[in-house]
Motif scaffolding. Sequence first.
Motif, PDB file in Angstrom:
ATOM      1  N   ALA A 288       0.809  -1.214   0.000  1.00  0.00           N
ATOM      2  CA  ALA A 288       0.000   0.000   0.000  1.00  0.00           C
ATOM      3  C   ALA A 288       0.846   1.269   0.000  1.00  0.00           C
ATOM      4  O   ALA A 288       0.568   2.217  -0.738  1.00  0.00           O
ATOM      5  CB  ALA A 288      -0.932  -0.007   1.212  1.00  0.00           C
ATOM      6  N   ALA A 289       1.876   1.322   0.844  1.00  0.00           N
ATOM      7  CA  ALA A 289       2.686   2.536   0.938  1.00  0.00           C
ATOM      8  C   ALA A 289       3.536   2.747  -0.302  1.00  0.00           C
ATOM      9  O   ALA A 289       3.556   3.837  -0.884  1.00  0.00           O
ATOM     10  CB  ALA A 289       3.565   2.481   2.185  1.00  0.00           C
ATOM     11  N   ALA A 290       4.226   1.691  -0.738  1.00  0.00           N
ATOM     12  CA  ALA A 290       5.161   1.823  -1.860  1.00  0.00           C
ATOM     13  C   ALA A 290       4.455   2.146  -3.163  1.00  0.00           C
ATOM     14  O   ALA A 290       4.907   2.995  -3.942  1.00  0.00           O
ATOM     15  CB  ALA A 290       5.971   0.536  -2.011  1.00  0.00           C
ATOM     16  N   VAL A 291       3.321   1.485  -3.415  1.00  0.00           N
ATOM     17  CA  VAL A 291       2.644   1.635  -4.703  1.00  0.00           C
ATOM     18  C   VAL A 291       1.719   2.840  -4.720  1.00  0.00           C
ATOM     19  O   VAL A 291       1.696   3.614  -5.683  1.00  0.00           O
ATOM     20  CB  VAL A 291       1.862   0.351  -5.052  1.00  0.00           C
ATOM     21  CG1 VAL A 291       1.070   0.536  -6.349  1.00  0.00           C
ATOM     22  CG2 VAL A 291       2.823  -0.828  -5.189  1.00  0.00           C
ATOM     23  N   PHE A 292       0.949   3.022  -3.651  1.00  0.00           N
ATOM     24  CA  PHE A 292      -0.097   4.049  -3.672  1.00  0.00           C
ATOM     25  C   PHE A 292       0.251   5.307  -2.874  1.00  0.00           C
ATOM     26  O   PHE A 292      -0.394   6.336  -3.055  1.00  0.00           O
ATOM     27  CB  PHE A 292      -1.412   3.458  -3.156  1.00  0.00           C
ATOM     28  CG  PHE A 292      -1.836   2.222  -3.902  1.00  0.00           C
ATOM     29  CD1 PHE A 292      -2.157   2.280  -5.243  1.00  0.00           C
ATOM     30  CD2 PHE A 292      -1.876   0.996  -3.265  1.00  0.00           C
ATOM     31  CE1 PHE A 292      -2.528   1.143  -5.942  1.00  0.00           C
ATOM     32  CE2 PHE A 292      -2.248  -0.158  -3.944  1.00  0.00           C
ATOM     33  CZ  PHE A 292      -2.574  -0.074  -5.290  1.00  0.00           C
ATOM     34  N   GLY A 293       1.254   5.207  -1.992  1.00  0.00           N
ATOM     35  CA  GLY A 293       1.629   6.370  -1.193  1.00  0.00           C
ATOM     36  C   GLY A 293       1.954   7.600  -2.017  1.00  0.00           C
ATOM     37  O   GLY A 293       1.495   8.708  -1.700  1.00  0.00           O
ATOM     38  N   PRO A 294       2.742   7.474  -3.099  1.00  0.00           N
ATOM     39  CA  PRO A 294       3.063   8.659  -3.905  1.00  0.00           C
ATOM     40  C   PRO A 294       1.834   9.346  -4.497  1.00  0.00           C
ATOM     41  O   PRO A 294       1.822  10.574  -4.666  1.00  0.00           O
ATOM     42  CB  PRO A 294       3.963   8.088  -5.012  1.00  0.00           C
ATOM     43  CG  PRO A 294       4.629   6.904  -4.367  1.00  0.00           C
ATOM     44  CD  PRO A 294       3.554   6.307  -3.499  1.00  0.00           C
ATOM     45  N   GLN A 295       0.790   8.584  -4.783  1.00  0.00           N
ATOM     46  CA  GLN A 295      -0.441   9.187  -5.296  1.00  0.00           C
ATOM     47  C   GLN A 295      -1.132  10.029  -4.231  1.00  0.00           C
ATOM     48  O   GLN A 295      -1.952  10.885  -4.553  1.00  0.00           O
ATOM     49  CB  GLN A 295      -1.404   8.089  -5.768  1.00  0.00           C
ATOM     50  CG  GLN A 295      -0.861   7.200  -6.864  1.00  0.00           C
ATOM     51  CD  GLN A 295      -1.774   6.013  -7.131  1.00  0.00           C
ATOM     52  OE1 GLN A 295      -2.879   5.928  -6.591  1.00  0.00           O
ATOM     53  NE2 GLN A 295      -1.309   5.092  -7.974  1.00  0.00           N
ATOM     54  N   LYS A 296      -0.784   9.775  -2.979  1.00  0.00           N
ATOM     55  CA  LYS A 296      -1.442  10.451  -1.859  1.00  0.00           C
ATOM     56  C   LYS A 296      -0.550  11.512  -1.226  1.00  0.00           C
ATOM     57  O   LYS A 296      -0.762  11.912  -0.091  1.00  0.00           O
ATOM     58  CB  LYS A 296      -1.868   9.406  -0.815  1.00  0.00           C
ATOM     59  CG  LYS A 296      -2.798   8.367  -1.417  1.00  0.00           C
ATOM     60  CD  LYS A 296      -3.058   7.206  -0.479  1.00  0.00           C
ATOM     61  CE  LYS A 296      -3.868   6.137  -1.202  1.00  0.00           C
ATOM     62  NZ  LYS A 296      -4.207   5.003  -0.333  1.00  0.00           N
ATOM     63  N   GLY A 297       0.472  11.926  -1.975  1.00  0.00           N
ATOM     64  CA  GLY A 297       1.311  13.026  -1.530  1.00  0.00           C
ATOM     65  C   GLY A 297       2.581  12.629  -0.813  1.00  0.00           C
ATOM     66  O   GLY A 297       3.261  13.479  -0.227  1.00  0.00           O
ATOM     67  N   ALA A 298       2.947  11.353  -0.838  1.00  0.00           N
ATOM     68  CA  ALA A 298       4.124  10.882  -0.108  1.00  0.00           C
ATOM     69  C   ALA A 298       5.362  10.866  -0.992  1.00  0.00           C
ATOM     70  O   ALA A 298       5.338  10.294  -2.078  1.00  0.00           O
ATOM     71  CB  ALA A 298       3.869   9.485   0.452  1.00  0.00           C
ATOM     72  N   ASP A 299       6.458  11.477  -0.509  1.00  0.00           N
ATOM     73  CA  ASP A 299       7.735  11.341  -1.185  1.00  0.00           C
ATOM     74  C   ASP A 299       8.419  10.062  -0.685  1.00  0.00           C
ATOM     75  O   ASP A 299       7.848   9.310   0.116  1.00  0.00           O
ATOM     76  CB  ASP A 299       8.614  12.571  -0.971  1.00  0.00           C
ATOM     77  CG  ASP A 299       8.894  12.863   0.503  1.00  0.00           C
ATOM     78  OD1 ASP A 299       8.740  11.950   1.349  1.00  0.00           O
ATOM     79  OD2 ASP A 299       9.259  14.012   0.818  1.00  0.00           O
ATOM     80  N   ALA A 300       9.633   9.792  -1.150  1.00  0.00           N
ATOM     81  CA  ALA A 300      10.308   8.540  -0.807  1.00  0.00           C
ATOM     82  C   ALA A 300      10.502   8.388   0.702  1.00  0.00           C
ATOM     83  O   ALA A 300      10.301   7.297   1.260  1.00  0.00           O
ATOM     84  CB  ALA A 300      11.653   8.465  -1.530  1.00  0.00           C
TER      85      ALA A 300
END
Length: 367
Positions: free
Chosen positions: A202-214
């Motif tokens: 969930a974090a690796a794949v969808f986190g960036p779509q929700k405003g998360a950087d690396a």
Amino acid sequence: MSRVVIAPDSFKGTASAADVAAALGRGWRSVRADDEIVTRPMADGGEGTLDAFEAAVPGARRMPVTVRGPVSSPVATHWLLLPDGTGVVELAATSGITLLDPLEPFDAHSAGFGEAIADALDAGVERLLLALGGSASTDGGAGALSALGARFFDADEQAVALGNRGLGVLAGVDFTGLRPLPPGGALILGDVTNQLLGDDGAAAVFGPQKGADAETVTVLEAGLTRLAGLMPDVSPSAPGAGAAGGAGFGLLAWGAVMGGGAVLVAEALGLGGDIALADLVITGEGRFDGQSEGGKAPSEVARLAASNGVPVALVAGAITAEPRGFAASVALTGLAGGTEPAMADPLRWLEAAGAQLAAGADATGRS
């Protein structure tokens, strides 16, 4: 004269599935006015699932409810009561990413989704269909479960904050007060098959779509890992556990069963029967990428078309993966000359896509 079935998903944040289907139909008719057009707006558990069921099931009733939105501001929304006593609750309509601006990867939560589920339980539903997809949060479903009576607490036995931020100090989980499932159980309408943790999680794949950087993704992953370690009765590797920021994991822990959202919506629509009588099927979504074959609406439409020997065409805002199995494909970014103009006026370019497919109908249709 040909019969064309148009069954797209919504283009998230820019056009509903119904609007997409109508625009494609207008474009097709501008070239082939005598063809029969059948529009069947689709969904796969994400945004638009309630609309698809409402259109497909006679007697479906909207049940208004106000819930805490993704960062707790009130959201006036609804769930759907079907004539057989089934309640359909959509996460995107309660805790969805389109309800939040700016994005809040640490603090967004799924509590509103749980509140809508609780409202359906209070209304006495016989069973639940829980549509996952389009979430704003990465909280592993803890917010939803807390709204249903579960406790998530820190080392001092105080309730942790909602959102992934609270998972960072999570020390214990108590399901004693968790409300039971309805008599007929709960079926998850999932739009992805990702597991909770890891490179496919969930974090690796969808986190960036929700405003998360690396760096933020690393923290989100740690929070989900902590949660999974305190909920040993469900595997974080279960298919779909990573759906909707891990809400799939939380619902599985509640006792819900994972299902295919697109499959169930297609069944409700009677889409297979429509496709069997078609000469061409057109489907689509906002972005066709590597996740699209993992339970998204276009993959289910394409499967139904293939099983009936009907060619299928794809229209998407952007196409970043090989569209295998499609007789033709059109990206709005290509027609419009870029992402920004395509998103600024999607209906215009959807009409253009419909016209382009109609112009090449001899190559894509079977009649």
